[in-house]
Write an enzyme that holds these catalytic residues in place. Structure first.
Site, PDB file in Angstrom:
ATOM      1  N   LEU D 220     -46.440  10.114  82.172  1.00  0.00           N
ATOM      2  CA  LEU D 220     -47.098   9.627  82.516  1.00  0.00           C
ATOM      3  C   LEU D 220     -47.979   8.192  84.264  1.00  0.00           C
ATOM      4  O   LEU D 220     -47.270   7.605  82.697  1.00  0.00           O
ATOM      5  CB  LEU D 220     -48.767   9.534  81.873  1.00  0.00           C
ATOM      6  CG  LEU D 220     -50.355   9.274  82.135  1.00  0.00           C
ATOM      7  CD1 LEU D 220     -50.975  10.290  83.776  1.00  0.00           C
ATOM      8  CD2 LEU D 220     -50.971   9.242  81.206  1.00  0.00           C
ATOM      9  N   ASP D 221     -47.784   8.309  85.162  1.00  0.00           N
ATOM     10  CA  ASP D 221     -48.040   6.878  85.859  1.00  0.00           C
ATOM     11  C   ASP D 221     -46.867   5.889  85.388  1.00  0.00           C
ATOM     12  O   ASP D 221     -47.166   4.597  86.180  1.00  0.00           O
ATOM     13  CB  ASP D 221     -49.385   6.216  85.137  1.00  0.00           C
ATOM     14  CG  ASP D 221     -50.488   7.396  85.714  1.00  0.00           C
ATOM     15  OD1 ASP D 221     -50.331   7.618  86.668  1.00  0.00           O
ATOM     16  OD2 ASP D 221     -51.631   6.764  85.439  1.00  0.00           O
TER      17      ASP D 221
END
Lengths: 277, 277, 277, 277
Positions: D220-221
């Protein structure tokens, strides 16, 4: 350890192939390679970082022969550049460079500082760097430059750095150090040329202050640009504040430009720089 | 909700005390306050954000009377500014403003777009904003500006925004909208004035591209600067690439400038702006 | 000459009016004035630059009495701040500060440099600044800090500057210099906390390198931020190149932060700084 | 017209020589050439812009054969990339991209916009771009992604752009578009991860607001960064002001990242990007 091969010549078909073929046959591995063809001047520029044992004269000779006429071929020297800094009365760029010199950060050695004023002598000498006072007062430009050349002649010099040197050098002088003088002019080019640039900038109400490091050519402050940068300012800053901001950005810009030049990352194509960072 | 009081007058002793005394007696609490005295012009500027019920005419009248001659006193209007955008053929600043207009980001309403070309009509109308074609070809400057004024007269207009409007407005026209025209000139002031700025910049080998938003005055492209910013470029960028970089920075700079102007944060002191951000 | 009055207190109605009334009755002209009410903490901050003869104790007393409980009122001292710089082995921030100190650029005097290593002694002493070696090896944190306090006790100290000081100070130590320690941590907060930040940054492939100068509080590297800035980097930069870029931006950021702090332009509101630049 | 050849493979001796030899024998002139060997992964990357008639399948085949195993060789397609933009409720990145799409600035065509909300439908359709509402409410993640894939299946798609898409995509979904999803997360990585980043930033008193465009991976990210940039903010900016600043920098950063990606200038080396700008 890696070595850096720099090549410059008129553009033609197959240059990269020919050059890398020679490097390959010499058993050299290419770590990083950048080429650029300047479409305006039709000139080819290449910076190649190689690993392996380099027979320098042989490689240079093979590349030169292969390319033919007009080829400029050399390996970046292993030795740090020998540098003379010219200053007038301002210390900010000088001080930053003397610190970086002391800790060997810029692939260079400051062999001397020359000034047309005495005021920075103690400062320079505290860094154990020779200081030469070459007065200009009462002398013709020719007379002063003659004295300057005599001092410079006593050192082996690769580059001159004008770190806020407030005198204009004659074309004849500049020619002697072609492509080897870096300047950070006392005006944030190309905006406010001439005297009192910060007062001009204040009156104009600018919102950024910039600095430009460039090679010196005959055209005053119009030589090839190496680094430019700005910092924001606002209405409550006085002309003095703008000047302080200017000093800070000049210090940063000059150090950055010299790092690039002294690491052989800057090529010249007419009045433009090609920089392989 | 807060209201913003703006005061401008020749500097003298006790101004802040007098003004805040009136605000206090009106039961208003100061949330944020900025004053500035421009030393060159000896003018006083103050922006005060207050909380509480404002009897607008009474407060303005009391402050004006207390300060005396030369006082410019007003509350920032509650209504969004009414804006006409003037363009020629380039869409980048226009497009950004139309989007911000649609989502009410700039404390303004675009009441119309005016152009000396037809090419952006469909684009503008897709935003449900009126588009007026006011041709310049074959007309004298006076003739064209007359037609322009007629169109502008059909709208209530607070500000004109020249979003890449490639025509020079006459002093007479500018006077009609004094301090109410914002421009982002087709050159990155103050560096390259005139035609083909990106070709000039390319040939000069610049390392930054900038943009300047300013109020329009009689002096072409020399009016008070509101916002300036630059972005880095390098040798492999063509003149076209520099132009694209320029468009990006113009778009950012103009939106930023208009936000400041339309939120009543920008004062004028001679040719300089005082910005209370 | 101007003087700077700084006031901080819980927000209430009429503060600006009361304070400026006192200044007016003292015959002082306000040159520049900035107030700010921090909505979170409901605290009022004001920085006022005045012209005229200042009876310092009387003005301070009058303002304090007028505001009542909780008022922090003082004039910025006329004397430069007395500063001790703490370093470990890195010279870049230190060198820049010593140069600025020598030319009195930061409204401060470096009274001593303290290090837990001997390596920078000669460098510091070449600037005629006292150097104290306070070793940490083999000592408990308490033992080392005791030795540190003894050395600091031999100087009158207004501020401590941690110019790449690689040891964590205990809460007890920090408390003794509350709001008076400025740090430029060896990681570009708030991104990569902890050891080897540049290796982390390299592996993450970041495109900017930043630096943060902040006041030291008990929360490691989480104190109020004074200045933050970044510089662009790219894929061909090694972790070493990123570290060099980091050093350059740290040097700039720390000098900028100290200028603001030593000119009494920085207020603290909880964990946030209010900066009247 | 020029064509761009991209090559990626494990590093070995002679790669540049071999590849440029093939180009030479095909009668192609090298206009610009950049290679980079990522020392960590020992992978070789090369972007070569050539002039002349290109027999695309033959050149690719010759280069692949010459390099051997593990070679990724292709010419950048002549056609603009086909792009689907995913959004939630925020319009700022979307609006900028739709304008650039309309004027064909990013070497791409937006074939559709997909949202988990209806609110931006009219806005998107005013640009004559198809809008698909794919609700997520009441559905499992799998159920929603199935619906999403069905809609995407109705278009030929080269890239997905998450222009403030506030949902996390499953690893399975991401795998289907490996290296082909660009995101500008709702937090300015790598600083404040998670919800309410601007409130976090405000409370931390940051002095810069940044944005990061990156490729989406399972982490994530944390995927490879393409562009990062910051803009300065100060204490008087509220969390809302920081959010507005954030939107401005996100808009700039995403457009810049997509320009690089869609011009085939971005390579991936593990979790890092190699960008030949």
């Amino acid at each position: 350890m890696t070595r850096v091969l720099n090549v410059e010549c008129p553009d033609k078909l197959g240059l990269v192939h020919v050059i890398t073929g020679i490097l390959l046959s010499e058993g050299l591995n290419i770590v990083e390679n950048q080429e650029f063809v300047d479409r305006g001047s039709q000139r080819f520029f290449m910076r190649t970082e190689v690993e392996g044992y380099v027979n320098e004269p042989r490689v240079v000779d093979r590349v030169r022969t292969a390319i033919g006429e007009g080829a400029i071929v050399n390996f970046a020297p292993l030795e740090p550049k020998r540098v003379v800094i010219l200053v007038s009365k301002e210390h900010h760029c000088l001080g930053d460079l003397l610190i970086r010199n002391q800790f060997a950060e810029l692939n260079s050695t400051v062999v001397a500082v020359v000034s047309n004023h005495e005021s920075l002598r103690a400062f320079v000498e505290s860094f154990k760097v020779p200081f030469h006072f070459v007065p200009a007062e009462g002398l013709s430009r020719e007379g002063h430059e003659e004295a300057l050349l005599k001092v410079l002649g006593s050192h082996e010099v690769d580059f001159l750095v004008l770190a806020k040197y407030m005198r204009i050098l004659s074309p004849g002088f500049v020619k002697k150090f072609e492509r080897r003088i870096v300047n950070i002019p006392h005006s944030f080019l190309p905006a406010f040329i001439g005297a009192k640039p910060y007062q001009q900038a204040y009156e104009r109400g600018v919102k950024v202050i910039g600095a430009t490091a460039h090679f010196v050519t005959d055209a005053l402050d119009q030589g090839p640009i190496i680094v430019q940068q700005v910092i924001p300012v606002h209405h409550s800053h006085s002309a003095q504040d703008l000047a302080a901001a200017g000093r800070d950005v000049e210090q940063i810009v000059l150090a950055r430009a010299l790092k690039l030049v002294f690491e052989d990352r800057v090529f010249l194509s007419g009045n433009r720089t090609i920089i392989f960072d």
